[in-house]
Structures are given as C-alpha cells and as structure tokens.
Design a protein around this motif. Structure first.
Motif, mmCIF file in Angstrom:
data_model
loop_
_atom_site.group_PDB
_atom_site.id
_atom_site.type_symbol
_atom_site.label_atom_id
_atom_site.label_comp_id
_atom_site.label_asym_id
_atom_site.label_seq_id
_atom_site.Cartn_x
_atom_site.Cartn_y
_atom_site.Cartn_z
ATOM 1 N N THR A 179 -10.320 1.064 0.880
ATOM 2 C CA THR A 179 -10.068 -0.099 0.186
ATOM 3 C C THR A 179 -11.181 -1.279 0.271
ATOM 4 O O THR A 179 -11.892 -1.439 1.258
ATOM 5 N N MET A 234 0.891 -1.266 0.077
ATOM 6 C CA MET A 234 -0.007 -0.068 -0.126
ATOM 7 C C MET A 234 0.953 1.045 0.056
ATOM 8 O O MET A 234 0.263 2.457 -0.156
ATOM 9 N N ILE A 279 -7.824 7.007 1.559
ATOM 10 C CA ILE A 279 -7.747 5.908 0.843
ATOM 11 C C ILE A 279 -8.630 4.984 1.627
ATOM 12 O O ILE A 279 -8.800 4.683 2.826
ATOM 13 N N ARG A 339 -7.279 -5.971 -4.553
ATOM 14 C CA ARG A 339 -7.819 -4.885 -3.939
ATOM 15 C C ARG A 339 -8.077 -3.566 -4.585
ATOM 16 O O ARG A 339 -7.498 -3.008 -5.462
ATOM 17 N N VAL A 377 0.120 2.778 -5.768
ATOM 18 C CA VAL A 377 -0.622 3.820 -4.790
ATOM 19 C C VAL A 377 -0.280 5.097 -4.780
ATOM 20 O O VAL A 377 -1.290 5.942 -4.652
ATOM 21 N N ILE A 419 -9.214 -0.047 -4.708
ATOM 22 C CA ILE A 419 -8.439 1.206 -3.916
ATOM 23 C C ILE A 419 -9.212 2.341 -4.426
ATOM 24 O O ILE A 419 -9.229 2.804 -5.483
ATOM 25 N N SER A 465 -8.709 -1.525 -9.297
ATOM 26 C CA SER A 465 -8.023 -2.644 -8.385
ATOM 27 C C SER A 465 -6.498 -2.639 -8.714
ATOM 28 O O SER A 465 -6.065 -2.743 -10.019
#
Length: 272
Positions: free
Chosen positions: A118, A72, A116, A106, A77, A108, A94
């Motif tokens: 998730t 992350m 953020i 995931r 990200v 996001i 994702s």
C-alpha cells in the motif's frame, strides 16, 4: 522447463502486459462499483499481468468518508484479492480506508498470491478540502513485481515532481486519479513530463463521468514511454479497457545510451 526456470520466468518478465480500466464511478456506492468493475475485469485479456483502476474506484472522490470508509479487511480489499486470484493478475487502485481513527486515500496493490502493498496519498488536494478530511502519507513506496519496480502515486501527487523523482531506478510510475475536465491539459502534460524526466514508463488512469458536485471527468487514461512518446491515450472519454505491452529492453537501452539519470541532482527530501 524445470521448476527453477518456471519460478524465474514468473518473477522476471521482460515484456509485461498492462490493462488500463477507464470507467464511470457510482457515487458513494462501493457494492455497485464492485459489481461494475467485476464485469469490466471479466473482459481483461487472459494473459494480462497488471490491471489498473482509478482513484477511489469504489466511491468516487468524496469528502464524506465516514459513510463509505472500509478497513483493510473490508469488502473492497477482499474483492480485490479475489479478482486478482481469479484472473491471475495484479490489481491496483485507490480506496478510502479507515485506520487508527484516521481516513486515508490509499493506493492498494494486490498480487495474485494475495500479497498486498500500500501507499497513502502524500499530497492532499486542498482545493477540495482533502487535507481536512484525509491523513496524508509520509512515505514513498516502490513495489517489486515480476522483476519490475513500480512507483504508485495518486492524482494530485502528479503536480509535484520532486516526490516522483527517480532515485530508486524504478521502471514505471503509476498515477490513479479523479482528474477533472478543466485541468485535463495539465494531466496530459505532466504525465508526459514525469516519463521524460524519470526515464520510466508513466501510466495514468483517470475516471470518466460526472459526480454530484458537478465535476466532469474526461478520462485521458494514458501511457508514455521513457522518451515521452504517447503509447495510449483514451481521449474518447468513454468507458473501456486498453491493454499495452511494456518492454524492459526499451528502458534499459535508453538509460544506457543516454544516461540522463546519472546526472540527476543529489539531494534528499526532509520532512518539515
């Protein structure tokens, strides 16, 4: 307009502009995909509020996460946060994330502020062996943003209506996907069904192109309103952007007039 009014306007938008980004994906090359999406996002209209990218947009739908998974705090990200800040939009899609020695598909959701939220894909696509590669999520998520409630979902989740059931009065379901050509009729039909049964907007963003496994993806990124009317469908199968305005009044008026959600079955899901 004083500061209080400005803050209220920022948080509550009756009409919201959402941009769907339909694109080919470069197989297992996160940096190349980030460069490509940077170019596409640069073309997003300045007053858009939300930008939606496909499933596994930085890699394609790969069962080799050990070569491309990120944390992350990883580059993808960080890139999403920078794009959201620069364009002042929420950006979502994702990404393959590794966490506690487990790989996750995931979703996001990054806000312009850098906040953020998730969601981890609940339904693993066993036909491709996703269940043997990625840990399944266990919790559904509803995101509050700009006075709207968003329910994020990923690809195969679309086939399971109980998981998408609107028990939290969310305004929009969002599905990001790598949905292949042979089953694209199901994609179109199920997105429309999820909109109708949940009396919400239903947004689906699918990739295009062909991956090294020979799977072709035709796009069909689309938006349906609470009555199942098709507002957007990118059936042309090309890369591109589609921007549309969603209206809160449309949701509220139809829910009040028809009241179908009041008659929904009263049951809860229990983990086996």
């Amino acid at each position: 307009m004083d500061d209080v009014q400005k803050d209220y306007f920022y948080k509550m938008k009756e009409a919201l502009k959402i941009t769907l980004v339909q694109a080919d994906l470069i197989w297992q090359q996160p940096e190349a995909n980030r460069v490509h999406f940077t170019e596409m996002i640069a073309r997003v209209e300045a007053d858009s509020d939300v930008v939606v990218l496909p499933e596994m947009f930085s890699t394609g739908f790969t069962m080799n996460p050990n070569t491309v998974a990120e944390t992350m705090d990883g580059e993808t990200v960080v890139w999403m946060k920078e794009m959201a800040r620069q364009k002042q939009v929420a950006i979502m899609g994702s990404v393959i994330i590794v966490e506690n020695d487990l790989y996750r598909n995931r979703f996001i959701f990054v806000m312009p502020s850098g906040e953020i939220v998730t969601y981890d894909k609940r339904h693993s696509f066993t036909l491709a062996g996703e269940d043997k590669t990625y840990a399944a999520g266990k919790e559904r998520v509803v995101i509050d943003y700009l006075g709207w409630k968003w329910c994020p979902m990923i690809c195969y989740d679309l086939r399971f209506p109980v998981w998408s059931r609107n028990t939290q009065d969310f305004d929009a379901l969002i599905y990001v996907a790598n949905w292949p050509q042979p089953r694209i009729n199901a994609w179109d039909a199920l997105l429309k069904a999820r909109a109708i049964e949940n009396m919400c907007y239903c947004i689906g963003v699918n990739r295009i192109g062909e991956d090294p496994n020979g799977h072709r993806y035709p796009g069909h990124s689309s938006v349906y309103d609470v009555l199942g009317a098709e507002l957007v469908n990118m059936k042309h199968g090309n890369e591109g952007l589609e921007t549309i305005i969603l209206n809160k009044h449309h949701i509220e008026t139809n829910r009040k007039k028809l009241g179908f959600l009041k008659d929904r079955d009263l049951f809860t899901l229990q983990e086996e």
